[in-house]
Design an enzyme around this catalytic site. Structure first.
Site, PDB file in Angstrom:
ATOM      1  N   LYS A  31      23.757 -59.370  31.154  1.00 38.92           N
ATOM      2  CA  LYS A  31      25.119 -59.894  30.978  1.00 38.92           C
ATOM      3  C   LYS A  31      25.224 -60.695  29.684  1.00 38.92           C
ATOM      4  O   LYS A  31      26.225 -60.629  28.975  1.00 38.92           O
ATOM      5  CB  LYS A  31      25.489 -60.764  32.188  1.00 38.92           C
TER       6      LYS A  31
ATOM      7  N   SER B  26      19.079 -59.079  35.362  1.00 35.14           N
ATOM      8  CA  SER B  26      20.462 -59.336  35.768  1.00 35.14           C
ATOM      9  C   SER B  26      21.120 -60.334  34.811  1.00 35.14           C
ATOM     10  O   SER B  26      22.216 -60.109  34.295  1.00 35.14           O
ATOM     11  CB  SER B  26      20.460 -59.877  37.211  1.00 35.14           C
TER      12      SER B  26
ATOM     13  N   ASP C  48      25.025 -54.318  36.906  1.00 34.19           N
ATOM     14  CA  ASP C  48      24.620 -55.572  37.548  1.00 34.19           C
ATOM     15  C   ASP C  48      25.507 -55.876  38.751  1.00 34.19           C
ATOM     16  O   ASP C  48      25.032 -56.334  39.785  1.00 34.19           O
ATOM     17  CB  ASP C  48      24.655 -56.741  36.567  1.00 34.19           C
TER      18      ASP C  48
ATOM     19  N   ARG D 175      21.377 -56.244  46.172  1.00 32.37           N
ATOM     20  CA  ARG D 175      20.268 -57.210  46.312  1.00 32.37           C
ATOM     21  C   ARG D 175      20.634 -58.314  47.289  1.00 32.37           C
ATOM     22  O   ARG D 175      19.804 -58.766  48.083  1.00 32.37           O
ATOM     23  CB  ARG D 175      19.936 -57.826  44.943  1.00 32.37           C
TER      24      ARG D 175
ATOM     25  N   HIS E 278      23.215 -70.464  29.918  1.00 37.51           N
ATOM     26  CA  HIS E 278      23.309 -69.940  31.283  1.00 37.51           C
ATOM     27  C   HIS E 278      22.444 -70.790  32.192  1.00 37.51           C
ATOM     28  O   HIS E 278      21.312 -71.117  31.859  1.00 37.51           O
ATOM     29  CB  HIS E 278      22.835 -68.482  31.342  1.00 37.51           C
TER      30      HIS E 278
HETATM   31  N1  URA Z   1      22.207 -65.035  38.707  1.00 41.00           N
HETATM   32  C1  URA Z   1      22.413 -63.769  38.258  1.00 41.00           C
HETATM   33  O1  URA Z   1      23.353 -63.522  37.510  1.00 41.00           O
HETATM   34  N2  URA Z   1      21.569 -62.808  38.653  1.00 41.00           N
HETATM   35  C2  URA Z   1      20.520 -63.019  39.470  1.00 41.00           C
HETATM   36  O2  URA Z   1      19.784 -62.104  39.784  1.00 41.00           O
HETATM   37  C3  URA Z   1      20.309 -64.336  39.931  1.00 41.00           C
HETATM   38  C4  URA Z   1      21.180 -65.329  39.521  1.00 41.00           C
END
Ligand code: URA
Length: 457
Positions: free
Chosen positions: A209, A205, A183, A190, A104
């Site tokens: 995932k 967050s 999320d 957010r 990621h």
């Molecule tokens: N990417 C995400 O998936 N979540 C965040 O809070 C920031 C970047």
């Protein structure tokens, strides 16, 4: 209520407890506002009640702002991560000797690493359920890039994701409606309340995932620099350490690599142009900074999963696999499985002009490229229509910038600094003016920054 040890966190609180806590959200906001730690059960209740629509956005926004200023300790961050993961369905794969892995990135300009990396990892003996996102602002999104391929489907069902991972070895697709709904809802809030740049909220967050993919190992590309979330290596390291330690505590072998995002990765930024450069990587013709990162992340995962004993040997294995051409074939297999029209894709690859207007920015003097500003380049791509100003913006897949000159390169006056692919003449000329500020040329070669590895903690 006594706090439960982490391993015993239930998927959902008993109904009786959830009801009791949902009536009492204001004191929780006040506790966090006053800098007190929230209990695991309270965090679970907040998430399940918010997803169920029982907490209004204005109260959740106040809680997020309280978290932004007061932070969360490691225990609270872990509880939030688990609660968000458990807000929806979790991918469950059949038992198999191939480890489940993913990478990621915190996001950047020209960052197309995921595209060549997924098929490379599949060829190295991994299963890769790469659930990806869309771009926002100057940050590109993997799904937007892939959707520039004729016919490619990014919206897959749970069953399709699992079946493709088992048969092809890799999939790159979007989150299903049922994955981590907490999320989706919290990130949207957010985004409009100034609470995105919070280390515990970003940690929860991203990891929620990734945990929903049931991974064995995860490598994180945490970017720093003018076009990154985190502007300095120190801030990126703090975020990386938070994600590595929470990831490890959540049972996923997690490692992070800090990488530079002051300058774009590779020489192309823009959705289709980045797909094209990804193919060059799979065909061993890409700029070295891109290939180096692809190899590095593959090597990290080989070591993390103990398929390789040391990083140097793992880098050799990954490079050899790239050179073999097998990942290029695997890419086509992944495309076919996700509905792409391979003949149309190959035809599109063969052409050099997709947007209707091409103009070049030329150097007005000789010297060394001393600056190639990723933020300005990201803004130009976004303004050309290649990125989103808001979630509703429609992307133009074919606009962007390629042939980007990189820091350290020696150039002559009149040399191309970048080529602009625009939808019309006016936006091409506007882009050329904007882009001028992205480059600086010096008499002496500049000192170059490089990425530095961060070991798991
Ligand atoms: N990417 C995400 O998936 N979540 C965040 O809070 C920031 C970047």
């Amino acid at each position: 209520m006594r706090q439960r040890p982490q391993q015993q966190i239930p998927l959902l609180l008993p109904q009786r407890e959830r009801k009791r806590l949902s009536l009492n959200f204001l004191p929780l906001i006040e506790s966090k506002r006053n800098g007190e730690a929230l209990r695991t059960a309270q965090i679970q209740a907040v998430i399940s009640e918010y997803v169920a629509g029982k907490i209004p956005d204005y109260q959740m926004a106040a809680m997020l702002m309280a978290i932004y200023f007061r932070g969360l300790n490691a225990e609270e961050t872990r509880a939030l991560t688990f609660a968000m993961r458990d807000s929806g369905d979790i991918l469950k794969f059949p038992n198999d000797s191939r480890p489940l892995v993913d990478k990621h990135s915190t996001g950047g300009v020209g960052d197309k690493v995921s595209l060549p990396l997924a098929p490379l990892l599949a060829c190295l003996g991994f299963r890769v359920p790469m659930i990806s996102g869309r771009g926002l602002g100057i940050t590109g999104g993997t799904l937007d890039k892939l959707e520039s391929i004729p016919g490619f489907r990014t919206a897959l069902s749970f069953e399709e994701i699992i079946s493709q991972v088992q048969s092809v070895g890799c999939v790159i697709c979007g989150q299903t409606e049922k994955m981590v709904p907490a999320d989706k809802k919290i990130y949207a809030l957010r985004d409009v309340t100034g609470t995105v740049p919070s280390i515990p909220l970003i940690t929860a967050s991203i990891l929620s995932k990734k945990l929903a993919e049931s991974l064995n190992a995860l490598v994180l590309d945490v970017k720093y620099g003018c076009a990154a979330f985190m502007q300095t290596p120190e801030a990126a390291r703090e975020l990386a350490q938070s994600m590595v330690s929470i990831g490890q505590e959540c049972g996923v072998n997690t490692q992070a690599v800090l990488t530079d995002m002051n300058t774009p990765l590779g020489r192309a930024a823009g959705n289709w142009l980045e797909v094209k450069e990804s193919i060059q990587c799979l065909e061993n013709k890409a700029p070295e900074d891109l290939t180096q990162l692809v190899v590095e992340f593959a090597a990290c995962l080989l070591v993390q999963t103990e398929l390789s004993g040391d990083l140097n040997a793992a880098r050799d294995v990954a490079r050899k696999s790239l050179l073999s051409g097998a990942p290029r074939h695997k890419w086509d297999e992944m495309l076919l499985s996700q509905g792409a029209d391979l003949a149309a894709f190959k035809l599109k690859l063969a052409s050099d002009e997709h947007a209707s207007n091409l103009v070049s920015l030329k150097a007005d003097r000789s010297g060394f490229i001393s600056k190639c500003d990723a933020r300005i380049i990201g803004e130009v791509v976004r303004d050309l229509g290649g990125g989103r100003l808001s979630k509703e913006s429609v992307i133009d897949p074919d606009v962007g910038i390629d042939q980007i000159a990189k820091p350290g390169e020696k150039i002559q006056a009149g040399h191309t600094l970048a080529r602009i692919h625009a939808a019309n003449r006016v936006s091409a000329e506007t882009a050329r003016k904007q882009l001028g500020g992205a480059f600086a040329i010096s008499d002496q070669p500049p000192s170059l920054s490089n990425y530095s590895a961060l070991r798991s903690v």
